[in-house]
Scaffold this active site. Structure first.
Site, PDB file in Angstrom:
ATOM      1  N   ASP A  53     -17.022   9.748  -8.526  1.00 48.60           N
ATOM      2  CA  ASP A  53     -17.928   9.390  -7.442  1.00 48.60           C
ATOM      3  C   ASP A  53     -18.073  10.583  -6.513  1.00 48.60           C
ATOM      4  OD1 ASP A  53     -19.693   7.947  -5.972  1.00 48.60           O
ATOM      5  OD2 ASP A  53     -18.247   6.573  -5.073  1.00 48.60           O
ATOM      6  N   GLN A  78       0.831  -1.200   0.000  1.00 44.69           N
ATOM      7  CA  GLN A  78       0.000   0.000   0.000  1.00 44.69           C
ATOM      8  C   GLN A  78       0.866   1.251   0.000  1.00 44.69           C
ATOM      9  OE1 GLN A  78      -2.877  -0.224   3.127  1.00 44.69           O
ATOM     10  NE2 GLN A  78      -4.179   1.365   2.296  1.00 44.69           N
ATOM     11  N   HIS A  82     -14.035   6.944  -5.206  1.00 48.98           N
ATOM     12  CA  HIS A  82     -14.823   6.760  -3.991  1.00 48.98           C
ATOM     13  C   HIS A  82     -13.964   6.970  -2.749  1.00 48.98           C
ATOM     14  CE1 HIS A  82     -17.717   4.965  -1.190  1.00 48.98           C
ATOM     15  NE2 HIS A  82     -16.730   4.211  -0.741  1.00 48.98           N
ATOM     16  N   LEU A 101      -5.398   5.690  -0.313  1.00 54.06           N
ATOM     17  CA  LEU A 101      -5.639   4.257  -0.104  1.00 54.06           C
ATOM     18  C   LEU A 101      -5.644   3.916   1.385  1.00 54.06           C
ATOM     19  CD1 LEU A 101      -3.565   2.490  -2.896  1.00 54.06           C
ATOM     20  CD2 LEU A 101      -6.019   2.865  -2.786  1.00 54.06           C
ATOM     21  N   GLU A 117     -25.797  17.224  -5.884  1.00 55.90           N
ATOM     22  CA  GLU A 117     -25.401  15.842  -6.135  1.00 55.90           C
ATOM     23  C   GLU A 117     -24.671  15.737  -7.462  1.00 55.90           C
ATOM     24  OE1 GLU A 117     -24.901  11.908  -7.164  1.00 55.90           O
ATOM     25  OE2 GLU A 117     -25.088  12.835  -5.218  1.00 55.90           O
TER      26      GLU A 117
END
Length: 851
Positions: free
Chosen positions: A629, A604, A826, A851, A662
């Site tokens: 997103d 990671q 996201h 991440l 939105e």
């Protein structure tokens, strides 16, 4: 300017053709009579009828229209003939086929049941209004029921503003004067206004079907909570955790490629055996000084359930200065206290007169207008029951294990529940009567058809090593092979407290050993011991130790704390931009799994510094793939935009911004920067741009087409590019479940399963893709809708590309439910919107810092 009228299209053209054929049969074809240029065209046919109806709505009932209005609406043929001609013309949207051929065929089924309807039956839609206004839904239902009972009609009425009848009771408007036994002194005017006539198989009738099945759910003794229905008489109690689980269904009717289908999905609702008032009392007794702060943290953002109307609400705020004794204005201009309101409307007595009220904010449409307004709903804590699980419960393994016994349902159990539901409908005379009154009939079971399984992807690692994943999982391969794009970790820091000094030492030793396995050189880090676990200590340590040359920093923290995590991320993403990794000490204390855990942390960290871990084979060049997103939280939404920068789609550029709506309105800026960066990296602009847009519901598709896609198109025009744009909406929150039918029964389909017919939309290019493997419960497919495709790519190309992109998310050695750019967007939007609350430093844009 031409005097010619525009050529009619769509339904107008069909109507004109039908009338023309009728005239040809009766009197033969006559030459058209040219109009005088000075004479403005008058509305005819349907336009005249609409003008007449609009004028009638503005008049007092019974008033004769003015002479000029009568002249305008006078049709060339009688209204009866026009209406008949329109009913003879079948107007429907064009059916779109989006079927691929690639892959191995599978026998599959889904949680859909065919709904057959009698084409000879009709539906008449009416609008219902009440004077004075009636808030309680049960009273609205009873008033309408009295009217319909006297008329001997069957009806569908959901307590709102729409009434459906199989017969016409008025051409315009009727007023009925009714009373209720509990308020005999009040006379209610129920105003029923005719809207339109529909056929049973029209798409506009979908609301009718859903209301019909809402009635059937009530007949079968299901209680509505939110949008779904639950069996409150057959609940599962979990007394050791003070929880109860209600089984139920999500029921919806829609027109799919396979016809009119009923989607029936098993659902569960977790309720706590505690109301909001009891929670507030408990928090006050635990810490009176921090009572309000603790209450805000526990209640704001949570979902509550009110048993008196079976509705769910989200708590947006707590009105500490407002009590049930306070009053609010009613629609008739009077004032009434909350205590009196609940006693009068719901016959409920509030015990504590001085408890604060919970606030729910929502946006509603203004009656008779397209505008919307914000309203606040005040709720009494002792009448509000808590739903869902707290973060503490979710982190408790025992709680989740006990809840999963009832909520984790296998494909075979879902099909059994569905068959039981159909059996209950067949055995219920009232339910059968509801269907037969409207000419409907349910199929005997689910629809069996076929799907396709795409080929398994090979995973390429460093040193020309190839992994062959089993069940879309290559966790073992990634632990035994080198990464494809190694980054040496020379200048890095580890922060820790005194109690975790030994854990930090073992962590850095193991990191150095794993560097050789990964193909990276990992030097010894700079250890920084903190005097305590206070957030100020972390801030001071970051400012004193992180330099411009620092590659990455690691924080070993004693426990999970949201405020501390937010401070660390805010410092390392905005103030001192450096990739950061937060690790809890408890994770490193597991000696049996510490090696694999540390290796995942090391992978990671490499990805956060700009390295690549693995890649897959892609049969194209010059493509840019992007993901979008939106995270919702706080006063504004946070939108993440992630786009690829290289041929292998393994390096990305990330941009995050805040927006009030939105639908994003900053895509021009983000897309412009991404195109410029792509050209800098590759020497040319991309030939194709594929954008995966996550988080868009069915009701927003048209808005996305008209607004979002237009922003991307305008940028391409500004650059003068011939780049082909493909825009794909990704939907995760769907009720569709797909099963593979084997001899042993229903099972989860394998990863790579595609279904692109029967259960897909009749008028859209869409498909369902199962990209991940699930060992317990039922796998959730992802719905892809191709909203625009300038390149006219085949279904196989888009389906295989979408599946390939699910293999490139570097925080999981396996496939994800959505394409990697969507998952990255996201994560980025969530980190910024939930913790950082500031736009990250641009120097981190080409690193996966989130991440």
């Amino acid at each position: 300017m031409s005097d010619e009228r525009p050529v009619p299209k769509g339904r107008g053209a069909a109507l004109l053709a039908a009338l023309k054929r009728r005239e040809e049969k009766e009197v033969g074809v006559q030459p058209p009579v040219p109009k005088t240029p000075e004479e403005p065209p008058k509305p005819r046919g349907r336009a005249a009828m609409l003008a007449m109806l609009k004028e009638r709505q503005q008049q007092v009932v019974g008033q004769t229209p003015p002479k000029e209005v009568q002249e305008v609406v006078k049709p060339s043929k009688p209204v009866q003939e026009v209406t008949k001609a329109m009913s003879e013309v079948s107007v429907s949207e064009e059916t779109v086929s989006f079927k691929g051929d690639h892959g191995k065929q599978l026998r599959i089924s889904a949680n859909y049941i065919r709904l057959e309807c009698d084409p000879k039956r009709g539906v008449f839609e009416y609008e219902v209004r009440f004077e004075p206004e009636v808030d309680a839904k049960n009273r609205r239902m009873r008033l309408v029921n009295q009217i319909i009972r006297e008329m001997g009609q069957v009806k569908v009425f959901d307590g709102g503003a729409k009434l459906y009848l199989p017969d016409k009771i008025t051409d315009s408007q009727k007023v009925f004067k009714m009373t209720l036994p509990e308020v005999p002194d009040t006379e209610f005017n129920v105003i029923i206004t005719f809207q339109k006539q529909k056929k049973m198989y029209d798409r506009d009738s979908l609301h009718l079907y859903n209301v019909l099945f809402k009635r059937i759910m009530h007949i079968l003794l299901y209680t509505q909570m939110g949008r779904n229905y639950f069996n409150t008489h057959h609940k599962y109690l979990i007394p050791q955790h003070k929880l109860e689980v209600f089984p139920g269904f999500a029921v919806s009717v829609d027109e799919q490629e396979g016809g009119l289908l009923l989607c029936l999905d098993t659902q569960h609702r977790v309720l706590r055996q505690q109301n909001a008032y009891e929670l507030l009392t408990e928090l006050r007794s635990m810490d009176p000084k921090r009572f309000k702060e603790a209450a805000n943290q526990s209640l704001i953002g949570s979902c509550i359930f009110t048993r008196y109307n079976n509705k769910t609400y989200t708590v947006d705020d707590i009105a500490w200065e407002t009590t049930p004794r306070d009053t609010f204005p009613t629609r008739d201009g009077n004032n009434i206290s909350f205590m009196e309101y609940y006693k009068k409307q719901h016959n409920l007595t509030i015990a504590d007169e001085y408890q604060p009220l919970l606030i729910n904010k929502r946006t509603v449409k203004v009656a008779g207008s397209a505008q919307k307004e914000d309203i606040m709903i005040c709720l009494v804590p002792e009448l509000c029951y808590l739903t869902g699980l707290t973060d503490v419960m979710r982190n408790d393994f025992k709680v989740m294990k006990d809840v999963a016994q009832y909520t984790r349902v296998t494909p075979a159990q879902r099909l059994m529940a569905l068959k039981t539901y159909l059996k209950n409908i067949r055995e219920s005379e009232k339910a059968q009567q509801v269907l037969s009154e409207w000419g409907l009939r349910l199929g005997s079971g689910t629809i069996d058809t076929y799907g396709r399984q795409l080929d398994n992807e090979l995973i390429y690692f460093g040193g020309n090593q190839i992994g062959k994943p089993t069940n879309a999982d290559w966790n073992r391969d990634v632990g035994n092979n080198k990464v494809t794009g190694p980054v040496d970790m020379i200048n890095w820091i580890v922060f820790f407290t005194q109690r975790d000094r030994e854990l930090a030492r073992r962590f850095q030793d193991l990191m150095q050993k794993l560097g050789d396995v990964m193909g990276c050189r990992i030097a010894s880090p700079k250890p920084v011991e903190l005097p305590n676990d206070r957030t100020e200590s972390y801030m001071t340590a970051c400012k004193d130790n992180i330099k411009d040359s620092t590659q990455v920093v690691v924080f070993i923290v004693p426990s999970i704390r949201g405020d501390r995590y937010a401070v660390i991320k805010k410092m390392c993403c905005s103030q001192i931009p450096t990739p950061s990794q937060v690790v809890t000490a408890r994770v490193l204390q597991n000696q049996a799994k510490v090696r694999s855990i540390v290796q995942k942390i090391a992978l990671q960290m490499v990805a956060k510094m700009g390295g690549t871990l693995w890649n897959i084979k892609l049969p194209f060049k010059g493509w840019m793939v992007a993901g979008v997103d939106v995270y919702h939280g706080g006063q504004s939404s946070t939108c993440g935009f992630v786009c690829s920068l290289n041929e292998t789609l393994t390096r990305y550029m990330t941009m995050v911004n805040f927006q009030d709506k939105e639908i994003g309105d900053y895509y021009k800026m983000a897309f412009t920067k991404s195109l410029e960066r792509y050209k800098t990296e590759n020497g040319t602009f991309p030939e194709r741009v594929i954008i995966y847009r996550d988080g868009v519901g069915d009701g927003q598709l048209d808005y996305v087409k008209r607004y979002e896609i237009e922003q991307f198109s305008s940028v391409l025009k500004q650059f003068g590019l011939e780049t082909k744009l493909c825009f794909i909406v990704v939907q995760k929150r769907i009720n569709t479940k797909i099963f593979e039918m084997k001899r042993e029964g229903a099972e989860n389909p394998p990863p790579g399963t595609v279904v692109d017919h029967t259960f897909t939309r009749r008028t859209m290019k869409d498909f369902f893709l199962i990209s991940q493997n699930v060992r317990q419960g039922t796998v959730n497919p992802t719905h892809y809708i191709v909203v625009r495709d300038d390149a006219n790519m085949t279904p196989d190309v888009i389906q295989r590309l979408s599946y390939k992109m699910c293999h490139l998310y570097y925080n999981w050695a396996g496939t994800t439910r959505v394409p990697a750019p969507c998952q990255y967007a996201h994560k980025a939007a969530g980190l910024v919107g939930q913790h950082i609350k500031k736009i990250p430093d641009p120097s981190l844009s080409d690193k996966l810092y989130f991440l």
